[in-house]
Design an enzyme around this catalytic site. Structure first.
Site, PDB file in Angstrom:
ATOM      1  N   ASN A 200       0.851  -1.187   0.000  1.00 18.90           N
ATOM      2  CA  ASN A 200       0.000   0.000   0.000  1.00 18.90           C
ATOM      3  C   ASN A 200       0.888   1.238   0.000  1.00 18.90           C
ATOM      4  O   ASN A 200       1.936   1.260   0.653  1.00 18.90           O
ATOM      5  CB  ASN A 200      -0.876   0.034   1.249  1.00 18.90           C
ATOM      6  N   PHE A 331      -4.218   5.793   0.749  1.00 11.55           N
ATOM      7  CA  PHE A 331      -3.446   5.271  -0.379  1.00 11.55           C
ATOM      8  C   PHE A 331      -3.958   5.770  -1.725  1.00 11.55           C
ATOM      9  O   PHE A 331      -3.330   5.545  -2.760  1.00 11.55           O
ATOM     10  CB  PHE A 331      -3.485   3.734  -0.388  1.00 11.55           C
TER      11      PHE A 331
END
Length: 501
Positions: A200, A331
């Site tokens: 991520n 993210f």
């Protein structure tokens, strides 16, 4: 910078100019003691938390994406993380530039050093080991949606940490297991959450953006300097660059650009001699407005990217002191996808106006011969370099189309709006590669035009450039193989440090 040879990750905020110096000076990276304490504190919290989780926690005790409702037993948590890295290593296409790979390693280590990701200190240290020893995991330029971070390229980046994947070391391709054995390192045994922390994040997008910023700001300075040379070659007027004119429309970039041009042209006999014409075409007269707008865009992109590279962008985010493990969307690449597209449009415009200046110089106006050659007709001179510039300008218009307008649903509908920020980032390099061709062609034409103004001299700064350039690329008397001169000019610019005096 901490000292001349090392930089301590976690010792302060990163900026693109700090990163540029780290790369330029081949600075080695260490992990600050403060960062180690933060990382340990977070990891210890997560280890204790695992003992009494009363409900599933995404990415820690569950599967990923649309598999978030599948609970994983404690005995399988490490296997879960390793499987994640293996299964997500789906970057495809062309191997990524080594500088981008180094930047990915640096930026990920910096993000993990903030102590909200639940990783082990040894994991971050191994990332720095790869960086310091010039071990380049093989990563490809396509495969990221810029949504749950840059999953595919980051998976390829970190496969070698667990002894998988491929790396390049000292010009040789080898497996992750081979490079670990060469250095006597054991594979990292990933703990809960660690694989997700590595995969991520927006470090692929950000690394490409940082490289594009470094190259882009260099090109901005080149277009200023060679634009000033074109103004001299065209016998242009200085009045559009007067400060009072900028102050009544006080955009920052416009004021900066006009001031730069006044400095570059100070002491020029060409700019100071009496002009017969009262006005120049837009591609000369509006340089402060156009170049200035590009700089304003670049300033904005720089500000946004500085925020991004100093952020925690993996998921879930662990807050030990608040006793929270939160699943969110840090993210998602939208903030940088939009500005990368903006940057592409802005940089393209530098090439657009540059090509128009080149076209003006070959028209045979203001005492210049047609196509900038003494015997036009017998010689085609600088006719076709303008064609080449026009071709790549047109291609840049295609690349300037915003990738962030697109979205494709992924992960069985769980990730239903993606940023496509990785595409926004990687196409910046294509725009920049074309700009390097365009700016070389402008320098060729501008230098040729200035030589037709002799015996008048340009400013000391421009004459210094002319002297250096003419050592590599001579004045064109009769037709030559122009491709060679364009290439020689590009080679000259690769080693040319633009300093506005």
């Amino acid at each position: 910078m901490n000292n001349e040879n090392t930089y301590a990750i976690g010792s302060g905020l990163l900026t693109y100019d700090i990163i540029e110096q780290i790369l330029k000076n081949d600075t080695k990276l260490t992990l600050s003691e403060e960062a180690k304490d933060k990382i340990r504190h977070c990891r210890e919290y997560l280890d204790k938390k695992e003992e009494d989780f009363s409900r599933p926690v995404y990415g820690v005790t569950t599967g990923f994406g649309s598999l978030c409702d599948r609970t994983i037993s404690k005995e399988q948590l490490s296997t879960l993380q390793e499987n994640l890295v293996k299964s997500h290593s789906c970057s495809v296409g062309t191997p990524v530039d080594k500088t981008v790979v180094k930047l990915m390693l640096l930026l990920k280590a910096h993000a993990l050093s903030m102590g909200f990701s639940g990783v082990q200190v040894e994991t971050v240290q191994r990332i720095l080991d790869f960086y310091n020893n010039d071990i380049y995991p093989v990563v490809y330029d396509r495969g990221s949606l810029g949504a749950s971070g840059d999953l595919a390229p980051l998976a390829n980046l970190f496969l070698p940490l667990i002894g998988e994947g491929m790396v390049e070391y000292k010009g040789e391709r080898m497996t992750g297991a081979e490079v670990l054995a060469k250095f006597g390192w054991a594979p990292i045994r990933l703990q809960s959450k660690e694989g997700l922390a590595l995969l991520n994040g927006t470090q692929f997008m950000s690394a490409n953006g940082i490289k594009a910023l470094i190259d882009g700001w260099h090109l901005v300075n080149c277009f200023d300097l060679f634009g000033a040379m074109s103004l001299e070659a065209y016998d242009g007027r200085i009045e559009p660059f007067y400060d009072c004119l900028q102050q009544v429309r006080p955009h920052r970039g416009q004021i900066e650009t006009a001031e730069v041009f006044r400095r570059i042209l100070k002491g020029s006999e060409i700019i100071e001699h009496e002009k017969k014409h009262v006005q120049d075409p837009y591609s000369f007269r509006c340089i402060p407005q156009v170049h200035g707008a590009v700089k304003d865009a670049m300033h904005h992109v720089t500000e946004v990217l500085h925020t991004e590279i100093n952020s925690v962008t993996d998921n879930p985010t662990v807050f030990p002191d608040e006793d929270l493990v939160l699943s969110g969307g840090n993210f998602h690449g939208e903030p940088i996808a939009l500005v990368f597209d903006y940057m592409g449009v802005a940089l393209h415009e530098l090439g657009n106006i540059s090509e128009r200046r080149v076209a003006q110089l070959i028209l045979g106006k203001r005492g210049l011969p047609e196509f900038l050659v003494a015997k036009p007709g017998l010689n085609s001179g600088f006719m076709i370099p303008q064609y080449a510039a026009a071709s790549v300008v047109s291609q840049n218009k295609m690349y300037a189309w915003p990738a962030s307008c697109d979205s494709i649903v992924s992960s069985n509908g769980q990730e239903d709006l993606v940023s496509m920020g990785a595409n926004s980032a990687t196409k910046l390099h294509k725009i920049i590669d074309n700009l390097k061709i365009i700016v070389a062609i402008e320098l060729m034409n501008a230098a040729q035009g200035i030589d037709f103004r002799r015996p008048l001299k340009s400013s000391p700064q421009i004459e210094k450039v002319m002297t250096a350039y003419r050592k590599e690329v001579p004045f064109v008397e009769d037709d030559v193989v122009m491709e060679e001169y364009i290439r020689k000019t590009q080679d000259f610019l690769e080693h040319f440090d633009v300093v506005i005096e």
